[in-house]
Design a protein around this motif. Sequence first.
Motif, PDB file in Angstrom:
ATOM      1  N   GLY A  52      23.131  40.521  32.634  1.00  0.00           N
ATOM      2  CA  GLY A  52      21.931  41.341  32.672  1.00  0.00           C
ATOM      3  C   GLY A  52      21.714  41.951  31.304  1.00  0.00           C
ATOM      4  N   THR A  53      20.491  42.286  31.020  1.00  0.00           N
ATOM      5  CA  THR A  53      20.176  42.889  29.742  1.00  0.00           C
ATOM      6  C   THR A  53      20.945  44.206  29.608  1.00  0.00           C
ATOM      7  OG1 THR A  53      17.972  41.962  29.929  1.00  0.00           O
ATOM      8  CG2 THR A  53      18.293  43.658  28.260  1.00  0.00           C
ATOM      9  N   GLY A  54      21.685  44.335  28.533  1.00  0.00           N
ATOM     10  CA  GLY A  54      22.418  45.564  28.297  1.00  0.00           C
ATOM     11  C   GLY A  54      23.815  45.591  28.871  1.00  0.00           C
ATOM     12  N   THR A  82      33.259  52.659  31.309  1.00  0.00           N
ATOM     13  CA  THR A  82      31.927  53.022  31.780  1.00  0.00           C
ATOM     14  C   THR A  82      30.969  51.866  31.510  1.00  0.00           C
ATOM     15  OG1 THR A  82      32.316  55.368  31.372  1.00  0.00           O
ATOM     16  CG2 THR A  82      30.015  54.667  31.552  1.00  0.00           C
ATOM     17  N   PHE A  83      30.266  51.479  32.550  1.00  0.00           N
ATOM     18  CA  PHE A  83      29.274  50.413  32.457  1.00  0.00           C
ATOM     19  C   PHE A  83      27.903  51.043  32.670  1.00  0.00           C
ATOM     20  CE2 PHE A  83      33.227  48.507  33.714  1.00  0.00           C
ATOM     21  CZ  PHE A  83      33.313  47.395  32.892  1.00  0.00           C
ATOM     22  N   THR A  84      27.005  50.839  31.720  1.00  0.00           N
ATOM     23  CA  THR A  84      25.669  51.411  31.786  1.00  0.00           C
ATOM     24  C   THR A  84      24.637  50.299  31.696  1.00  0.00           C
ATOM     25  OG1 THR A  84      26.438  53.439  30.727  1.00  0.00           O
ATOM     26  CG2 THR A  84      24.059  53.038  30.704  1.00  0.00           C
ATOM     27  N   CYS A  85      23.735  50.292  32.632  1.00  0.00           N
ATOM     28  CA  CYS A  85      22.658  49.301  32.636  1.00  0.00           C
ATOM     29  C   CYS A  85      21.536  49.799  31.733  1.00  0.00           C
ATOM     30  CB  CYS A  85      22.144  49.075  34.047  1.00  0.00           C
ATOM     31  SG  CYS A  85      20.841  47.832  34.127  1.00  0.00           S
ATOM     32  N   THR A  86      21.194  48.998  30.741  1.00  0.00           N
ATOM     33  CA  THR A  86      20.091  49.363  29.848  1.00  0.00           C
ATOM     34  C   THR A  86      18.912  48.413  29.988  1.00  0.00           C
ATOM     35  OG1 THR A  86      21.047  48.087  28.036  1.00  0.00           O
ATOM     36  CG2 THR A  86      21.647  50.433  28.163  1.00  0.00           C
ATOM     37  N   GLU A 111      34.846  46.417  45.020  1.00  0.00           N
ATOM     38  CA  GLU A 111      33.876  47.384  45.550  1.00  0.00           C
ATOM     39  C   GLU A 111      33.293  46.813  46.840  1.00  0.00           C
ATOM     40  OE1 GLU A 111      32.643  50.326  44.786  1.00  0.00           O
ATOM     41  OE2 GLU A 111      32.644  50.630  42.627  1.00  0.00           O
ATOM     42  N   SER A 112      33.222  47.629  47.874  1.00  0.00           N
ATOM     43  CA  SER A 112      32.598  47.178  49.109  1.00  0.00           C
ATOM     44  C   SER A 112      31.811  48.342  49.696  1.00  0.00           C
ATOM     45  CB  SER A 112      33.648  46.709  50.117  1.00  0.00           C
ATOM     46  OG  SER A 112      33.023  46.236  51.280  1.00  0.00           O
ATOM     47  N   PRO A 113      30.511  48.207  49.789  1.00  0.00           N
ATOM     48  CA  PRO A 113      29.681  47.053  49.469  1.00  0.00           C
ATOM     49  C   PRO A 113      29.526  46.895  47.956  1.00  0.00           C
ATOM     50  CG  PRO A 113      28.287  48.881  50.105  1.00  0.00           C
ATOM     51  CD  PRO A 113      29.710  49.340  50.283  1.00  0.00           C
ATOM     52  N   SER A 114      28.871  45.807  47.553  1.00  0.00           N
ATOM     53  CA  SER A 114      28.658  45.557  46.132  1.00  0.00           C
ATOM     54  C   SER A 114      27.772  46.648  45.533  1.00  0.00           C
ATOM     55  CB  SER A 114      28.035  44.179  45.921  1.00  0.00           C
ATOM     56  OG  SER A 114      26.771  44.126  46.521  1.00  0.00           O
ATOM     57  N   VAL A 115      27.795  46.724  44.210  1.00  0.00           N
ATOM     58  CA  VAL A 115      27.060  47.757  43.481  1.00  0.00           C
ATOM     59  C   VAL A 115      25.961  47.098  42.650  1.00  0.00           C
ATOM     60  CG1 VAL A 115      27.269  49.520  41.665  1.00  0.00           C
ATOM     61  CG2 VAL A 115      29.099  49.231  43.341  1.00  0.00           C
ATOM     62  N   THR A 116      24.800  47.718  42.639  1.00  0.00           N
ATOM     63  CA  THR A 116      23.720  47.299  41.746  1.00  0.00           C
ATOM     64  C   THR A 116      23.357  48.482  40.871  1.00  0.00           C
ATOM     65  OG1 THR A 116      22.833  45.683  43.306  1.00  0.00           O
ATOM     66  CG2 THR A 116      21.342  46.460  41.585  1.00  0.00           C
ATOM     67  N   LEU A 117      23.413  48.261  39.567  1.00  0.00           N
ATOM     68  CA  LEU A 117      22.994  49.290  38.619  1.00  0.00           C
ATOM     69  C   LEU A 117      21.622  48.905  38.083  1.00  0.00           C
ATOM     70  CD1 LEU A 117      26.243  49.877  36.523  1.00  0.00           C
ATOM     71  CD2 LEU A 117      25.387  51.221  38.442  1.00  0.00           C
ATOM     72  N   SER A 122      24.775  54.445  35.391  1.00  0.00           N
ATOM     73  CA  SER A 122      26.124  54.131  34.901  1.00  0.00           C
ATOM     74  C   SER A 122      27.118  54.216  36.035  1.00  0.00           C
ATOM     75  CB  SER A 122      26.551  55.125  33.813  1.00  0.00           C
ATOM     76  OG  SER A 122      25.736  55.012  32.681  1.00  0.00           O
ATOM     77  N   LYS A 123      28.221  53.525  35.868  1.00  0.00           N
ATOM     78  CA  LYS A 123      29.346  53.588  36.813  1.00  0.00           C
ATOM     79  C   LYS A 123      30.602  53.628  35.966  1.00  0.00           C
ATOM     80  CE  LYS A 123      30.971  52.827  41.131  1.00  0.00           C
ATOM     81  NZ  LYS A 123      30.921  53.778  42.177  1.00  0.00           N
ATOM     82  N   THR A 124      31.477  54.596  36.261  1.00  0.00           N
ATOM     83  CA  THR A 124      32.704  54.779  35.486  1.00  0.00           C
ATOM     84  C   THR A 124      33.919  54.543  36.360  1.00  0.00           C
ATOM     85  OG1 THR A 124      31.625  56.377  34.014  1.00  0.00           O
ATOM     86  CG2 THR A 124      34.034  56.435  34.105  1.00  0.00           C
ATOM     87  N   TYR A 125      34.886  53.840  35.799  1.00  0.00           N
ATOM     88  CA  TYR A 125      36.158  53.571  36.474  1.00  0.00           C
ATOM     89  C   TYR A 125      37.295  54.040  35.585  1.00  0.00           C
ATOM     90  CZ  TYR A 125      33.272  50.547  39.325  1.00  0.00           C
ATOM     91  OH  TYR A 125      32.304  50.072  40.161  1.00  0.00           O
ATOM     92  N   THR A 126      38.322  54.592  36.217  1.00  0.00           N
ATOM     93  CA  THR A 126      39.546  54.953  35.512  1.00  0.00           C
ATOM     94  C   THR A 126      40.627  53.985  35.960  1.00  0.00           C
ATOM     95  OG1 THR A 126      38.884  57.277  35.429  1.00  0.00           O
ATOM     96  CG2 THR A 126      41.225  56.782  35.072  1.00  0.00           C
ATOM     97  N   ILE A 127      41.187  53.264  35.003  1.00  0.00           N
ATOM     98  CA  ILE A 127      42.190  52.241  35.288  1.00  0.00           C
ATOM     99  C   ILE A 127      43.547  52.775  34.837  1.00  0.00           C
ATOM    100  CG2 ILE A 127      42.880  49.843  34.936  1.00  0.00           C
ATOM    101  CD1 ILE A 127      40.066  50.078  36.155  1.00  0.00           C
ATOM    102  N   THR A 128      44.509  52.747  35.741  1.00  0.00           N
ATOM    103  CA  THR A 128      45.857  53.231  35.459  1.00  0.00           C
ATOM    104  C   THR A 128      46.790  52.053  35.242  1.00  0.00           C
ATOM    105  OG1 THR A 128      45.463  55.176  36.822  1.00  0.00           O
ATOM    106  CG2 THR A 128      47.760  54.629  36.344  1.00  0.00           C
ATOM    107  N   PHE A 129      47.614  52.125  34.216  1.00  0.00           N
ATOM    108  CA  PHE A 129      48.622  51.100  33.928  1.00  0.00           C
ATOM    109  C   PHE A 129      49.986  51.763  34.005  1.00  0.00           C
ATOM    110  CE2 PHE A 129      44.773  49.769  31.807  1.00  0.00           C
ATOM    111  CZ  PHE A 129      44.709  48.419  32.090  1.00  0.00           C
ATOM    112  N   ALA A 130      50.893  51.162  34.788  1.00  0.00           N
ATOM    113  CA  ALA A 130      52.229  51.730  34.933  1.00  0.00           C
ATOM    114  C   ALA A 130      53.229  50.640  35.275  1.00  0.00           C
ATOM    115  CB  ALA A 130      52.240  52.794  36.041  1.00  0.00           C
ATOM    116  N   VAL A 131      54.483  50.885  34.935  1.00  0.00           N
ATOM    117  CA  VAL A 131      55.586  50.018  35.330  1.00  0.00           C
ATOM    118  C   VAL A 131      56.480  50.848  36.233  1.00  0.00           C
ATOM    119  CG1 VAL A 131      57.551  48.647  34.546  1.00  0.00           C
ATOM    120  CG2 VAL A 131      55.456  48.709  33.194  1.00  0.00           C
ATOM    121  N   ASP A 132      56.700  50.321  37.431  1.00  0.00           N
ATOM    122  CA  ASP A 132      57.382  51.069  38.480  1.00  0.00           C
ATOM    123  C   ASP A 132      58.581  50.270  38.968  1.00  0.00           C
ATOM    124  OD1 ASP A 132      57.996  52.764  40.584  1.00  0.00           O
ATOM    125  OD2 ASP A 132      55.950  52.796  41.362  1.00  0.00           O
ATOM    126  N   ASN A 133      59.560  50.975  39.468  1.00  0.00           N
ATOM    127  CA  ASN A 133      60.673  50.224  40.064  1.00  0.00           C
ATOM    128  C   ASN A 133      60.485  50.196  41.563  1.00  0.00           C
ATOM    129  OD1 ASN A 133      61.359  52.806  40.789  1.00  0.00           O
ATOM    130  ND2 ASN A 133      63.320  52.823  39.765  1.00  0.00           N
TER     131      ASN A 133
END
Length: 133
Positions: A52-54, A82-86, A111-117, A122-133
């Motif tokens: 999509g444009t942007g 953060t994803f912003t539709c322009t 995502e359920s249901p799907s998202v349309t921007l 905008s839609k913002t996600y926080t992604i966590t990275f970790a190594v766990d035992n």
Amino acid sequence: MALTLTISQKELQRQAAAALETKAYTIFLATNSGALTSESTYSSWFAVKAVGTGYANVTGTLAAGSYNATTGRWELPAVTATFTCTGDFYSFDTICVRIATETYLHSINVESPSVTLVSGQSKTYTITFAVDN
């Protein structure tokens, strides 16, 4: 006789350094027809990425982490995407995370249901990275 396994902080650090720390990442949005899974290749997912444009992927480099005694895992600083539709609009139902140039994705978030921007949203996600035992 029961055995209790404990993985050392240094081993968690070694794994995080080998797999994640200072590696480039790409976070992109995709629309899954239902045929793709977390075991599907990056190229399969990228073929259905949002358009999509942007629209733009989010890229960067993962920072070094540290041991979190409360959670018992090696944690890297979270990544905010953060994803912003322009343009007109774009739709998606899966957030895809790729590390470096790996053949397979690190993870998918559905995502359920799907998202349309639409333009200006905008839609913002926080992604966590970790190594766990």
